[in-house]
Scaffold this motif. Sequence first.
Motif, mmCIF file in Angstrom:
data_model
loop_
_atom_site.group_PDB
_atom_site.id
_atom_site.type_symbol
_atom_site.label_atom_id
_atom_site.label_comp_id
_atom_site.label_asym_id
_atom_site.label_seq_id
_atom_site.Cartn_x
_atom_site.Cartn_y
_atom_site.Cartn_z
ATOM 1 N N MET A 125 0.823 -1.201 0.000
ATOM 2 C CA MET A 125 0.000 0.000 0.000
ATOM 3 C C MET A 125 0.865 1.262 0.000
ATOM 4 S SD MET A 125 -2.767 1.303 2.865
ATOM 5 C CE MET A 125 -1.481 1.690 4.080
ATOM 6 N N PHE A 126 1.875 1.284 0.884
ATOM 7 C CA PHE A 126 2.736 2.466 0.950
ATOM 8 C C PHE A 126 3.440 2.711 -0.385
ATOM 9 C CE2 PHE A 126 3.265 1.128 5.631
ATOM 10 C CZ PHE A 126 2.219 1.936 6.050
ATOM 11 N N ALA A 127 3.994 1.644 -0.953
ATOM 12 C CA ALA A 127 4.726 1.766 -2.221
ATOM 13 C C ALA A 127 3.785 2.171 -3.356
ATOM 14 C CB ALA A 127 5.430 0.456 -2.547
ATOM 15 N N PHE A 128 2.581 1.627 -3.360
ATOM 16 C CA PHE A 128 1.601 1.952 -4.402
ATOM 17 C C PHE A 128 1.261 3.444 -4.397
ATOM 18 C CE2 PHE A 128 -3.023 2.624 -5.072
ATOM 19 C CZ PHE A 128 -3.062 2.480 -6.456
ATOM 20 N N VAL A 129 1.036 3.992 -3.222
ATOM 21 C CA VAL A 129 0.686 5.416 -3.120
ATOM 22 C C VAL A 129 1.838 6.286 -3.617
ATOM 23 C CG1 VAL A 129 0.143 7.292 -1.530
ATOM 24 C CG2 VAL A 129 -0.954 5.055 -1.249
ATOM 25 N N ASP A 130 3.061 5.994 -3.140
ATOM 26 C CA ASP A 130 4.220 6.789 -3.572
ATOM 27 C C ASP A 130 4.463 6.653 -5.067
ATOM 28 O OD1 ASP A 130 4.780 7.913 -1.151
ATOM 29 O OD2 ASP A 130 6.361 6.502 -0.588
ATOM 30 N N THR A 138 10.879 7.997 -5.434
ATOM 31 C CA THR A 138 10.317 8.503 -4.179
ATOM 32 C C THR A 138 9.891 7.358 -3.280
ATOM 33 O OG1 THR A 138 9.563 10.545 -5.215
ATOM 34 C CG2 THR A 138 8.448 9.884 -3.196
ATOM 35 N N ALA A 139 9.285 6.329 -3.857
ATOM 36 C CA ALA A 139 8.857 5.178 -3.063
ATOM 37 C C ALA A 139 10.042 4.522 -2.365
ATOM 38 C CB ALA A 139 8.145 4.163 -3.954
ATOM 39 N N ILE A 140 11.153 4.386 -3.078
ATOM 40 C CA ILE A 140 12.347 3.758 -2.497
ATOM 41 C C ILE A 140 12.940 4.628 -1.392
ATOM 42 C CG2 ILE A 140 14.722 3.057 -2.985
ATOM 43 C CD1 ILE A 140 13.718 2.266 -5.816
ATOM 44 N N ILE A 141 13.058 5.926 -1.650
ATOM 45 C CA ILE A 141 13.632 6.834 -0.654
ATOM 46 C C ILE A 141 12.766 6.888 0.601
ATOM 47 C CG2 ILE A 141 14.189 9.251 -0.156
ATOM 48 C CD1 ILE A 141 15.026 9.509 -3.103
ATOM 49 N N ASN A 142 11.457 7.008 0.415
ATOM 50 C CA ASN A 142 10.555 7.054 1.570
ATOM 51 C C ASN A 142 10.600 5.746 2.361
ATOM 52 O OD1 ASN A 142 9.802 9.629 0.890
ATOM 53 N ND2 ASN A 142 7.814 9.074 0.040
ATOM 54 N N GLY A 143 10.733 4.637 1.637
ATOM 55 C CA GLY A 143 10.848 3.354 2.318
ATOM 56 C C GLY A 143 12.108 3.274 3.155
ATOM 57 N N LEU A 144 13.223 3.740 2.605
ATOM 58 C CA LEU A 144 14.485 3.737 3.350
ATOM 59 C C LEU A 144 14.395 4.619 4.587
ATOM 60 C CD1 LEU A 144 17.097 3.866 0.432
ATOM 61 C CD2 LEU A 144 16.665 1.966 2.001
ATOM 62 N N MET A 145 13.789 5.793 4.447
ATOM 63 C CA MET A 145 13.639 6.674 5.605
ATOM 64 C C MET A 145 12.770 6.032 6.666
ATOM 65 S SD MET A 145 13.470 10.656 4.371
ATOM 66 C CE MET A 145 12.097 10.502 3.233
ATOM 67 N N SER A 146 11.728 5.341 6.250
ATOM 68 C CA SER A 146 10.821 4.719 7.207
ATOM 69 C C SER A 146 11.478 3.559 7.946
ATOM 70 C CB SER A 146 9.557 4.227 6.496
ATOM 71 O OG SER A 146 8.830 5.301 5.939
ATOM 72 N N PHE A 147 12.164 2.693 7.209
ATOM 73 C CA PHE A 147 12.781 1.533 7.860
ATOM 74 C C PHE A 147 13.960 1.922 8.746
ATOM 75 C CE2 PHE A 147 10.487 -1.086 4.713
ATOM 76 C CZ PHE A 147 10.077 -2.122 5.532
ATOM 77 N N THR A 148 14.666 2.987 8.391
ATOM 78 C CA THR A 148 15.809 3.417 9.198
ATOM 79 C C THR A 148 15.430 4.433 10.270
ATOM 80 O OG1 THR A 148 16.342 5.120 7.540
ATOM 81 C CG2 THR A 148 17.469 2.992 7.353
ATOM 82 N N LEU A 149 14.181 4.867 10.299
ATOM 83 C CA LEU A 149 13.673 5.811 11.297
ATOM 84 C C LEU A 149 14.454 7.122 11.324
ATOM 85 C CD1 LEU A 149 12.781 3.509 14.342
ATOM 86 C CD2 LEU A 149 11.208 4.891 12.979
ATOM 87 N N LYS A 368 -8.049 8.447 0.036
ATOM 88 C CA LYS A 368 -8.915 8.326 -1.136
ATOM 89 C C LYS A 368 -8.372 7.374 -2.179
ATOM 90 C CE LYS A 368 -11.440 11.148 -4.500
ATOM 91 N NZ LYS A 368 -11.703 12.521 -4.990
ATOM 92 N N LEU A 369 -7.087 7.483 -2.510
ATOM 93 C CA LEU A 369 -6.506 6.628 -3.543
ATOM 94 C C LEU A 369 -6.610 5.157 -3.159
ATOM 95 C CD1 LEU A 369 -4.833 6.343 -6.191
ATOM 96 C CD2 LEU A 369 -2.777 6.518 -4.761
ATOM 97 N N VAL A 370 -6.288 4.851 -1.918
ATOM 98 C CA VAL A 370 -6.314 3.460 -1.449
ATOM 99 C C VAL A 370 -7.752 2.963 -1.338
ATOM 100 C CG1 VAL A 370 -5.652 1.896 0.410
ATOM 101 C CG2 VAL A 370 -4.150 3.796 -0.219
ATOM 102 N N ARG A 371 -8.618 3.785 -0.754
ATOM 103 C CA ARG A 371 -10.015 3.382 -0.590
ATOM 104 C C ARG A 371 -10.671 3.072 -1.931
ATOM 105 N NH1 ARG A 371 -12.883 8.100 1.438
ATOM 106 N NH2 ARG A 371 -13.122 8.552 -0.791
ATOM 107 N N ASN A 372 -10.432 3.947 -2.909
ATOM 108 C CA ASN A 372 -11.038 3.716 -4.229
ATOM 109 C C ASN A 372 -10.480 2.465 -4.896
ATOM 110 O OD1 ASN A 372 -12.580 5.985 -3.895
ATOM 111 N ND2 ASN A 372 -11.300 7.305 -5.175
#
Length: 428
Positions: A125-130, A138-149, A368-372
């Motif tokens: 879901m997170f990757a799909f939205v990004d 952006t999806a990769i960078i945001n994922g790295l920031m999230s996993f590394t806190l 909205k994007l995910v719900r739809n």
Amino acid sequence: FFGGKMATAVQIEKTPIVKKPSRPQLPGIDSVKFFLISYITIGHFIGMTEIAKQNRVLLLFTTQINVVVGAFFVITGYLAGYTTTEVGKLSANEARLQPASSFIIGRIMGYYHLHAFVLLLFLPMFAFVDWTYSGAQTAIINGLMSFTLIQSWFPDHAEVWNPPMWFLSAMTFATFAMPSAIIAIAKQNKNGLRQSMAVLTGGLLLARLAYSYDLDCWQIMEGVTPAKKHPSQLYWNIIRFNPAYALAEMLMGVVAVRFVMLDGTDGEETPSANGLMSSPLVPLLGMIGILVLRAYEVVLLNDPLTRSIIFIPLFIKFLINLHRQTIYGEGSGRLSEILAISQLQYLGKISFPIFVIHGPLGQVFYKKLVRNKLFAQYDITGWPDWFFLVYLGLVVLASMILEHGFLQQKVVQDAMKTLTNSLKSKFT
């Protein structure tokens, strides 16, 4: 003797045993964490309901998250100070704090596995939205920031993927300074603690005054102000996300608990816990009262100033009074007793899973994007107001599953213990 009667009394002199001051459990604090997390869970998504959109008072009352979240940092520091310093002594339990690397790793690994597990569960879901909005990079960078806190250091990206986890990010980096800071604070008497509290409070207040003055936003309600209408969303994000400010509030919690732990030292009488002004109920009503007054727009003061000047001082007084009432209080019906009931204790136990899971589940139903993507095929493009209660129930249910199906599983606990010990050995 066994019959209960003795003809003569014989006194036997014994060598007096010097008892180490006890460290009573504080069961009420777990319940407090549940209520704080419940408020934030509600506030994050209630704005999506029609009832909140049509009732401004309800919306304003439930979205003062940036005021209440400071209590999380304070209570984190309070518990850290309570478990790592000595009762009745001007010293820390250095075996719990040194080497610093072991303390830091132990703290972080105590919550990281649940954070990472939930990220993995909702990664598609997170990757799909990004990917949809900003592309693969952006999806990769945001994922790295999230996993590394590390996201709290990026004021424009602190709320990527699972937005509430900026708190874990800020707390993680603040934890690096805690061992040495706790040792220093533990050496202070009550006069020194008052000075430390004044410095920490004043330093935070100065930063928040600068924000208010520079942007001339003294009366803004940040919780309901869209980013595009804020005079400087980036400046505001620095004020609320930066780990340095989180550290200050965590240290305020350490200072606060030391006041109670030093009760009765240096010839001081043990403070009363039975009068009205010694009750935790008074500051609790004060905290609720300021949220209500701001909701009715009687008190026109922005979130960070309300937090520094009113809410956090009241919350610290609440914790101190609750702590003292737990130890010294007499009589039945005390707030400390109510908060210690088993049902609230259980909710306190699952409060951290609630905190971690409520954001992703909220995105499933309200983004909205995910719900739809998930529900439009069933002609569902929105939810009735009553569904918000269903969402809250699902959050609690998912938290119970995470607690018992993941956190309490022996294989998970053993794996985390092995990993934690391995990391400690590498950095010691």
